[in-house]
Write a protein that holds these residues in place. Structure first.
Motif, PDB file in Angstrom:
ATOM      1  N   GLU A   1       0.833  -1.211   0.000  1.00  0.00           N
ATOM      2  CA  GLU A   1       0.000   0.000   0.000  1.00  0.00           C
ATOM      3  C   GLU A   1       0.865   1.258   0.000  1.00  0.00           C
TER       4      GLU A   1
ATOM      5  N   ARG B   1       2.600   1.544  -3.394  1.00  0.00           N
ATOM      6  CA  ARG B   1       1.642   1.973  -4.417  1.00  0.00           C
ATOM      7  C   ARG B   1       1.447   3.475  -4.348  1.00  0.00           C
TER       8      ARG B   1
ATOM      9  N   SER C   1       2.790   5.859  -7.351  1.00  0.00           N
ATOM     10  CA  SER C   1       1.718   6.553  -8.086  1.00  0.00           C
ATOM     11  C   SER C   1       1.939   8.059  -8.065  1.00  0.00           C
TER      12      SER C   1
ATOM     13  N   PHE D   1      -2.837   2.843 -11.311  1.00  0.00           N
ATOM     14  CA  PHE D   1      -2.736   1.553 -10.622  1.00  0.00           C
ATOM     15  C   PHE D   1      -4.036   0.790 -10.768  1.00  0.00           C
TER      16      PHE D   1
ATOM     17  N   PRO E   1      -5.724  -2.449  -9.080  1.00  0.00           N
ATOM     18  CA  PRO E   1      -5.613  -3.477  -8.045  1.00  0.00           C
ATOM     19  C   PRO E   1      -6.086  -4.838  -8.537  1.00  0.00           C
TER      20      PRO E   1
ATOM     21  N   GLU F   1      -2.137  -5.127  -3.788  1.00  0.00           N
ATOM     22  CA  GLU F   1      -1.279  -5.590  -4.871  1.00  0.00           C
ATOM     23  C   GLU F   1      -1.988  -5.434  -6.216  1.00  0.00           C
TER      24      GLU F   1
ATOM     25  N   PHE G   1       0.709  -1.523 -12.167  1.00  0.00           N
ATOM     26  CA  PHE G   1       0.810  -0.149 -12.625  1.00  0.00           C
ATOM     27  C   PHE G   1       0.836  -0.184 -14.145  1.00  0.00           C
TER      28      PHE G   1
ATOM     29  N   LEU H   1       3.114  -5.158  -8.727  1.00  0.00           N
ATOM     30  CA  LEU H   1       3.460  -4.779  -7.358  1.00  0.00           C
ATOM     31  C   LEU H   1       2.942  -5.847  -6.409  1.00  0.00           C
TER      32      LEU H   1
END
Length: 110
Positions: free
Chosen positions: A16, A19, A23, A30, A32, A38, A41, A50
């Motif tokens: 998290e 990310r 970002s 992103f 998810p 997770e 991207f 990720l």
């Protein structure tokens, strides 16, 4: 065998936080995977995975190959290590490798 970078996988202790940082830093969108932090991207030139809970955070580079079996055989013939490929539906096959000098990298067949 000529090849370019086709995919990167980012391992983080805290997905998290990674990310959010990446970002904001790069402006990457992103996407998810389910309800976890997770996912993927979308960079200007490729996707970047990720995942979290990684005890050895870092960026893992995957190189594009047209034929996984031939590329794996070449890695092994040159003294490196290559795992058998795993398939990701809709994204291709991945093989984790290591050069004779210990350099970690991956092969990716779309």
């Amino acid at each position: 065998m000529t090849s370019g970078v086709s995919f990167i996988e980012i391992g983080a202790a805290d997905a998290e936080a990674a990310r959010s940082f990446l970002s904001q830093l790069f402006g990457w969108d992103f996407h998810p995977m389910g309800t976890s932090p997770e996912g993927l991207f979308q960079t200007p030139s490729m996707k970047a995975g990720l995942h979290g809970n990684d005890p050895d955070p870092g960026i893992f580079v995957f190189f594009s190959v047209p034929d996984s079996e031939a590329a794996i055989a070449k890695v092994r013939a040159l003294g490196g290590e290559a795992r058998e490929p795993t398939e990701e539906p809709g994204f291709g096959g991945f093989s984790m490798c290591r050069s004779p000098q210990g350099i970690k990298f991956g092969l990716h067949r779309r």
